[in-house]
Design a protein around this motif. Structure first.
Motif, PDB file in Angstrom:
ATOM      1  N   GLU A  91       0.821  -1.191   0.174  1.00 53.97           N
ATOM      2  CA  GLU A  91      -0.140   0.054   0.079  1.00 53.97           C
ATOM      3  C   GLU A  91       0.795   1.301  -0.001  1.00 53.97           C
ATOM      4  N   GLY A  92       2.114   1.221  -0.236  1.00 51.29           N
ATOM      5  CA  GLY A  92       2.932   2.302  -0.579  1.00 51.29           C
ATOM      6  C   GLY A  92       3.407   2.804   0.704  1.00 51.29           C
ATOM      7  N   MET A  93       3.316   2.479   2.121  1.00 53.87           N
ATOM      8  CA  MET A  93       3.681   3.064   3.306  1.00 53.87           C
ATOM      9  C   MET A  93       5.363   3.014   3.337  1.00 53.87           C
ATOM     10  N   VAL A  94       5.825   2.042   2.818  1.00 52.78           N
ATOM     11  CA  VAL A  94       7.389   1.830   2.947  1.00 52.78           C
ATOM     12  C   VAL A  94       8.258   2.621   1.774  1.00 52.78           C
ATOM     13  N   ARG A  95       8.902   3.676   2.046  1.00 60.83           N
ATOM     14  CA  ARG A  95       9.594   4.120   0.872  1.00 60.83           C
ATOM     15  C   ARG A  95      11.266   4.188   1.775  1.00 60.83           C
ATOM     16  N   VAL A  96      11.452   5.296   1.899  1.00 63.88           N
ATOM     17  CA  VAL A  96      13.028   5.438   2.659  1.00 63.88           C
ATOM     18  C   VAL A  96      12.507   5.313   4.203  1.00 63.88           C
ATOM     19  N   PHE A  97      11.296   5.901   4.195  1.00 65.62           N
ATOM     20  CA  PHE A  97      10.742   6.007   5.751  1.00 65.62           C
ATOM     21  C   PHE A  97       9.268   5.474   5.745  1.00 65.62           C
ATOM     22  N   VAL A  98       8.710   5.304   6.887  1.00 62.95           N
ATOM     23  CA  VAL A  98       7.183   5.040   6.906  1.00 62.95           C
ATOM     24  C   VAL A  98       6.428   6.411   7.074  1.00 62.95           C
ATOM     25  N   ASP A  99       5.551   6.327   6.065  1.00 72.49           N
ATOM     26  CA  ASP A  99       4.689   7.622   5.890  1.00 72.49           C
ATOM     27  C   ASP A  99       3.895   7.790   7.170  1.00 72.49           C
ATOM     28  N   GLY A 100       3.468   9.171   7.511  1.00 74.90           N
ATOM     29  CA  GLY A 100       2.334   9.379   8.533  1.00 74.90           C
ATOM     30  C   GLY A 100       2.814   9.448   9.998  1.00 74.90           C
ATOM     31  N   GLU A 101       1.800  10.050  10.854  1.00 81.72           N
ATOM     32  CA  GLU A 101       2.295  10.384  12.316  1.00 81.72           C
ATOM     33  C   GLU A 101       2.518   9.167  12.912  1.00 81.72           C
ATOM     34  N   ILE A 102       2.188   8.148  12.495  1.00 82.39           N
ATOM     35  CA  ILE A 102       2.396   6.786  13.358  1.00 82.39           C
ATOM     36  C   ILE A 102       3.834   6.612  13.467  1.00 82.39           C
ATOM     37  N   ALA A 103       4.668   7.208  12.538  1.00 78.94           N
ATOM     38  CA  ALA A 103       6.203   6.993  12.730  1.00 78.94           C
ATOM     39  C   ALA A 103       6.659   7.460  14.067  1.00 78.94           C
ATOM     40  N   ARG A 104       6.335   8.933  14.173  1.00 77.04           N
ATOM     41  CA  ARG A 104       6.773   9.410  15.565  1.00 77.04           C
ATOM     42  C   ARG A 104       6.385   8.466  16.666  1.00 77.04           C
ATOM     43  N   CYS A 105       5.015   7.943  16.589  1.00 73.59           N
ATOM     44  CA  CYS A 105       4.665   7.134  17.898  1.00 73.59           C
ATOM     45  C   CYS A 105       5.596   5.983  17.870  1.00 73.59           C
ATOM     46  N   VAL A 106       5.865   5.458  16.804  1.00 74.26           N
ATOM     47  CA  VAL A 106       6.743   3.937  16.982  1.00 74.26           C
ATOM     48  C   VAL A 106       8.086   4.424  17.524  1.00 74.26           C
ATOM     49  N   GLN A 107       8.531   5.547  17.271  1.00 74.06           N
ATOM     50  CA  GLN A 107       9.763   6.089  17.812  1.00 74.06           C
ATOM     51  C   GLN A 107       9.719   6.272  19.389  1.00 74.06           C
ATOM     52  N   LEU A 108       8.593   6.816  19.726  1.00 72.78           N
ATOM     53  CA  LEU A 108       8.410   7.074  21.097  1.00 72.78           C
ATOM     54  C   LEU A 108       8.336   5.577  21.365  1.00 72.78           C
ATOM     55  N   GLU A 109       7.489   4.749  21.226  1.00 75.85           N
ATOM     56  CA  GLU A 109       7.505   3.322  21.798  1.00 75.85           C
ATOM     57  C   GLU A 109       8.948   2.513  21.900  1.00 75.85           C
ATOM     58  N   GLN A 110       9.593   2.752  20.992  1.00 76.65           N
ATOM     59  CA  GLN A 110      10.897   2.104  21.187  1.00 76.65           C
ATOM     60  C   GLN A 110      11.848   2.990  22.136  1.00 76.65           C
ATOM     61  N   GLN A 111      11.723   3.982  22.345  1.00 80.52           N
ATOM     62  CA  GLN A 111      12.406   4.675  23.331  1.00 80.52           C
ATOM     63  C   GLN A 111      12.094   4.336  24.876  1.00 80.52           C
ATOM     64  N   LEU A 112      10.634   4.252  25.009  1.00 75.49           N
ATOM     65  CA  LEU A 112      10.009   3.724  26.214  1.00 75.49           C
ATOM     66  C   LEU A 112      10.256   2.567  26.519  1.00 75.49           C
ATOM     67  N   CYS A 113      10.347   1.490  25.471  1.00 69.88           N
ATOM     68  CA  CYS A 113      10.680   0.196  25.962  1.00 69.88           C
ATOM     69  C   CYS A 113      12.251   0.155  26.381  1.00 69.88           C
ATOM     70  N   ARG A 114      12.924   0.747  25.841  1.00 63.57           N
ATOM     71  CA  ARG A 114      14.578   0.885  26.225  1.00 63.57           C
ATOM     72  C   ARG A 114      14.551   1.333  27.819  1.00 63.57           C
ATOM     73  N   ALA A 115      14.019   2.496  27.872  1.00 62.69           N
ATOM     74  CA  ALA A 115      13.986   3.271  28.981  1.00 62.69           C
ATOM     75  C   ALA A 115      13.762   2.446  30.176  1.00 62.69           C
ATOM     76  N   TYR A 116      12.547   1.747  30.158  1.00 64.13           N
ATOM     77  CA  TYR A 116      11.898   0.960  31.307  1.00 64.13           C
ATOM     78  C   TYR A 116      11.881  -0.479  31.290  1.00 64.13           C
ATOM     79  N   GLY A 117      12.843  -1.075  30.253  1.00 64.72           N
ATOM     80  CA  GLY A 117      12.818  -2.306  30.119  1.00 64.72           C
ATOM     81  C   GLY A 117      11.323  -3.214  29.846  1.00 64.72           C
ATOM     82  N   LEU A 118      10.451  -2.379  29.039  1.00 70.65           N
ATOM     83  CA  LEU A 118       9.251  -2.851  28.555  1.00 70.65           C
ATOM     84  C   LEU A 118       9.337  -4.060  27.409  1.00 70.65           C
ATOM     85  N   ALA A 119       8.524  -4.862  27.461  1.00 70.30           N
ATOM     86  CA  ALA A 119       8.561  -6.038  26.471  1.00 70.30           C
ATOM     87  C   ALA A 119       7.811  -5.443  25.179  1.00 70.30           C
ATOM     88  N   PHE A 120       6.828  -4.402  25.492  1.00 68.52           N
ATOM     89  CA  PHE A 120       6.134  -3.972  24.350  1.00 68.52           C
ATOM     90  C   PHE A 120       5.718  -2.704  24.908  1.00 68.52           C
TER      91      PHE A 120
END
Length: 326
Positions: A56-85
């Motif tokens: 559906e064309g979401m993948v180019r050089v990066f993932v389109d849309g505001e969800i990309a910022r949310c996924v970055q936040l998710e990754q950082q919260l997992c690293r900061a607090y040892g979360l599984a997800f």
């Protein structure tokens, strides 16, 4: 496989789930199996979500849309607090309590849990946010899953908790649901011991203790804003005592300070709920957010009890603080 042939679970809000899967796989460098674990979906669904994102064309050089910022936040919260997800919902409005965003996010999580069917007994807390999750949950077949409340559902005046979710989720899923038919807080530890030893109560409590997944909200120590205070299950002076003892956040009736240490008060020995040690068994997943919640969520995160966290974009950014940059 054509769009018309796609299985029914690749529909509706799975478009955003496909974006998350694509970001984790292509940018986060996770394998498809790791993506499946992070998103709490079967391996085959992770594969289809990643394929759909590319189709559906979401993948180019990066993932389109505001969800990309949310996924970055998710990754950082997992690293900061040892979360599984962790899952972060994009900001939908400017409300102090983002119940719509959190409700939709929590409903999707519950739906996926029901579809997987890997947790035979699921414990539930209560509160406004969990009630919003069940409100947004479509009717789904939960199979043989049993839902059980993790804390007593009545105030000491024997008024039903208006934010109780156990009966509502039974209606939406057709699953068996078990309520702890006792007040949340008893007058004394002796009264608690007598009541919890009663046949029926003891059996439900044992079922609750054996839950492999616990899904709940996180409360503050503000008795005027917290669901446990608004429902009359905890009295204002009991919140005040917890705050004076250093309490910053509450989960399933237990308070934790800013370093994640359990705060013991007079209330601790009188509540009909799992003990702090019980919360370390199984997976504990919380859904929480809003302008007044970061300190409370941070306290619970610091305890190391949480397996996963569902929150909103603004709260996630506040939890990470200015030292974390996107």
């Amino acid at each position: 496989m054509s769009r018309a042939q796609e299985p029914p679970f690749l529909a509706e809000d799975d478009a955003s789930l496909a974006a998350r899967a694509a970001w984790l796989h292509h940018v986060g460098r996770l394998t498809q199996s790791e993506v499946a674990t992070r998103l709490n979906v079967p391996n085959v669904k992770a594969h289809r979500l990643i394929a759909r994102a590319g189709r559906e064309g979401m993948v180019r050089v990066f993932v389109d849309g505001e969800i990309a910022r949310c996924v970055q936040l998710e990754q950082q919260l997992c690293r900061a607090y040892g979360l599984a997800f962790c899952e972060v919902a994009p900001n939908l409005d400017d409300e102090p309590m983002p119940l719509r965003a959190l409700g939709v996010l929590g409903a999707r999580y519950l739906r996926l849990v029901c579809e997987r069917g890997t947790d035979p007994v699921i414990g539930l807390g209560n509160g406004r946010t969990l009630a919003a999750c069940v409100e947004h949950l479509p009717r789904v077949d939960a199979g043989r899953i049993k839902f059980v409340s993790q804390l007593g559902g009545f105030s000491r005046r024997f008024a039903a908790n208006p934010f109780d979710v156990i009966n509502r989720i039974a209606e939406r899923t057709g699953a068996e649901a078990y309520v702890l038919p006792v007040p949340f807080a008893l007058n004394s530890p002796e009264d608690r011991a007598v009541l919890m030893a009663q046949r029926g109560v003891e059996e439900v409590f044992a079922l609750a203790r054996g839950a492999s997944l616990r899904f709940t909200g996180i409360g503050t120590v503000d008795g005027h804003a917290a669901s446990l205070g608004m429902s009359g299950m905890i009295e204002p002076e009991e919140f005040d005592e917890a705050a004076r003892a250093g309490g910053r956040g509450e989960i399933l009736g237990h308070f934790f300070d800013e370093a994640g240490r359990w705060v013991e008060t007079d209330l601790s020995g009188r509540i009909a709920a799992m003990g702090p040690d019980d919360l370390r068994s199984g997976k504990l997943v919380a859904v929480a957010g809003g302008a007044g919640k970061p300190a409370a969520i941070r306290a619970v995160l610091s305890s190391g009890l949480l397996h996963g966290l569902l929150t909103d974009e603004s709260t996630a950014a506040a939890l990470l603080g200015p030292q974390f940059k996107l």
